[in-house]
Design an enzyme around this catalytic site. Structure first.
Site, PDB file in Angstrom:
ATOM      1  N   GLU A 200       0.840  -1.207   0.000  1.00  0.00           N
ATOM      2  CA  GLU A 200       0.000   0.000   0.000  1.00  0.00           C
ATOM      3  C   GLU A 200       0.875   1.256   0.000  1.00  0.00           C
ATOM      4  O   GLU A 200       0.760   2.130   0.877  1.00  0.00           O
ATOM      5  CB  GLU A 200      -1.006  -0.028   1.168  1.00  0.00           C
ATOM      6  CG  GLU A 200      -1.969  -1.203   1.025  1.00  0.00           C
ATOM      7  CD  GLU A 200      -3.221  -1.141   1.911  1.00  0.00           C
ATOM      8  OE1 GLU A 200      -3.279  -0.320   2.829  1.00  0.00           O
ATOM      9  OE2 GLU A 200      -4.148  -1.942   1.642  1.00  0.00           O
ATOM     10  N   GLU A 323      -4.870  -8.711  -0.847  1.00  0.00           N
ATOM     11  CA  GLU A 323      -5.704  -8.471   0.339  1.00  0.00           C
ATOM     12  C   GLU A 323      -7.157  -8.371  -0.098  1.00  0.00           C
ATOM     13  O   GLU A 323      -7.497  -7.533  -0.944  1.00  0.00           O
ATOM     14  CB  GLU A 323      -5.285  -7.196   1.077  1.00  0.00           C
ATOM     15  CG  GLU A 323      -3.975  -7.355   1.828  1.00  0.00           C
ATOM     16  CD  GLU A 323      -3.604  -6.162   2.695  1.00  0.00           C
ATOM     17  OE1 GLU A 323      -4.525  -5.498   3.202  1.00  0.00           O
ATOM     18  OE2 GLU A 323      -2.391  -5.919   2.848  1.00  0.00           O
TER      19      GLU A 323
END
Ligand code: AHR
Length: 520
Positions: A200, A323
């Site tokens: 991220e 994810e």
């Protein structure tokens, strides 16, 4: 006379019309299995998992320490190891998540009493004592027969630090890092193929712009070398959040293919980040909205794939959904930083639907990692002291494991709709595959909270003689397994189908997951 003659005719006409109406009301969805000549293999890595140093995932979850009274292997609970072996988990991503970009792997090797501590700033502000480190994780993967997927620290760790981790884990010959590994008791390298280059990067991994991250990626990936891994390392770029298509575009355009094997995508089924709602106490509207967020995965994969196709028509770079899962408010009375939530039939629907979506996109999606394995978010396992339970999501993953490395059978159908108030969503997701033993598997998820859906499938040509099935269903959407009642929701045999001369007809009950197996 004329009048009397027309009465039987009238009755017959009424009978025919009512039969037609009744037939039209009984919606029967025709599912067509297409030829699978050029169909892709469903990579087993789609069935991957994710374990972060977050809440009670590692500590008090996987890892109880060598001296625990709970049976363990090198400190990892044996009941968890056995449950994950049964699931045939193909890979495990570690140590984060957001934690990965704060993690310094050298703090987690060598004598435990000498290891420095750090504060887990992302998750609850707890002090991490680094007692579970590289050796524990990679030995665990070996025991599970799962490929490790290490998430490298790009946010706060240096290029040399990541390059050294690659050498420490993978280098056979003599080098400062491989010698250090030997000093710490491990002679042979573990051969870690899968590496995340940050996590991220647009957020907790450094709040970078894609243009900046691209250069950072190129630099880190360049120095991740010298590893003894067949086919080389498989490097995964930190990918887009949800519909940030520009992120994927910039990455695909600017990272040379020799440095890039996978591009990640994160998407959680969250109805509202500021009001996620209870894990177990939800109404139908909330359920419907969770399903809507879950179904968004189909659109996200389609659109990110279209961008990747533009720069990579040969599909050399994979889409890695590392994810995914349902995310709610933490279970009542638990630490808000630990992301512990219960797991209901709603989660079973999210799992069944997403796995069908991934299977059907097997030409581009080559790995996915459910967040997270134990005690965090959409966990497959929950623990409480010495007790352990398997969640409905575990059972879905277990039922679907038959698709791992099987050849996809593409299919087409018009899904009946699940209607709620003015809105609607496709009620059914379905995927099919044929494994190396020529066994056919078809998985169905019906998210409709009230209606069963009847489907017909022509299996002629597939040479199927015998069919068996298993189903996961329950009385209410909010049902879940508890430590007091661990087997409330478990798969049961399903035989409620008609199978005659290659024609299959069955009704998939409301909010259920069903997997059929066909053998010659
Ligand atoms: O899975 C929980 C967190 O969600 C991860 O640490 C992060 O990558 C994502 O935002």
């Amino acid at each position: 006379m004329k009048y009397f003659k027309s009465i039987p005719f009238f009755i017959l006409t009424v009978f025919i019309i009512s039969c037609e109406i009744a037939y039209a009301q009984k919606e029967n969805t025709l599912i067509k299995l297409e030829s699978n000549e050029n169909a892709p293999i469903i990579s087993k890595h789609i069935y991957g998992h994710f374990a972060e140093h977050l809440g009670r995932c590692i500590y008090e979850g996987f890892y109880v320490g060598e001296n625990s009274t709970i049976p363990n292997s090198e400190g990892v609970r044996t009941d968890i190891i056995n449950a994950l072996k049964e699931l045939q988990i193909p890979n495990l991503r570690w140590p984060g998540g957001c934690f990965a970009d704060t993690y310094h792997w050298m703090d987690g090797i060598g004598a435990k009493e000498d290891r420095p501590t750090i504060v887990n700033t992302w998750w609850g502000g707890v002090t991490e004592d680094n007692s579970f480190g590289t050796h524990n994780f990679l030995n665990l993967c070996e025991e599970l027969g799962a490929e490790p997927y290490l998430s490298g620290n790009v946010g706060s760790g240096g290029v040399q630090e990541l390059a050294d981790w690659v050498q420490y884990t993978n280098y056979k010959g003599t080098s400062p890092m491989s010698d250090l590994r030997r000093e710490n008791g491990r002679e042979e390298p573990w051969t870690v193929k899968y590496w995340g280059v940050g996590n991220e990067a647009w957020g907790c991994g450094g709040n970078m712009r894609p243009e900046y991250y691209v250069d950072i990626y190129r630099k880190y990936a360049t120095f991740m070398s010298g590893a003894d891994v067949d086919g080389g390392l498989y490097k995964i770029a930190s990918g887009a959040s949800n519909d940030d298509y520009n992120w994927t575009e910039v990455l695909m355009k600017n990272i040379p293919k020799n440095l890039l094997q996978g591009v990640a995508l994160h998407h959680y089924s969250v109805i509202d980040w500021n009001a996620k709602g209870s894990d177990v106490d939800f109404n139908e509207e909330t359920y419907f909205n969770s399903m809507k967020e879950s179904w968004l995965m189909e659109e996200l994969i389609t659109k990110h794939t279209a961008i990747m196709d533009k720069y990579d028509a040969k599909k050399e770079v994979d889409l890695i959904v590392d994810e995914w899962g349902g995310w709610y408010d933490v279970a009542e009375g638990t630490n808000p930083g630990f992301l512990y939530q219960q797991n209901t039939m709603r989660d079973a629907m999210i799992a069944g639907m997403n796995l069908n979506i991934f299977n059907n996109h097997a030409d581009r999606v080559k790995m996915a990692n459910l967040a997270q394995t134990v005690n965090v978010l959409q966990a497959v396992i929950l623990t409480e002291d010495e007790k352990m339970i398997l969640t409905p999501t575990y059972h879905v993953m277990n039922m679907y494991k038959v698709h791992q490395d099987a050849t996809l059978i593409p299919l087409s159908f018009d899904s009946p709709m699940y209607k709620f108030k003015e809105a609607s969503l496709p009620a059914l997701t379905v995927s099919a595959s044929k494994d190396s033993n020529e066994k056919l598997h078809i998985s169905f998820t019906n998210i409709d909270s009230k209606n069963g859906n009847t489907v017909s499938i022509d299996l002629n040509g597939l040479n199927v003689k015998n069919l068996t099935g298993s189903i996961l269903s329950s009385d209410s959407l909010q049902d879940h397994n508890t430590f007091e009642n661990p087997n409330k929701i478990i798969p049961r045999n399903f035989e409620d189908f008609k199978f005659k001369k290659g024609l299959l007809e069955l009704t998939i009950p409301p909010f259920s997951v069903l997997v059929l197996e066909g053998v010659k």
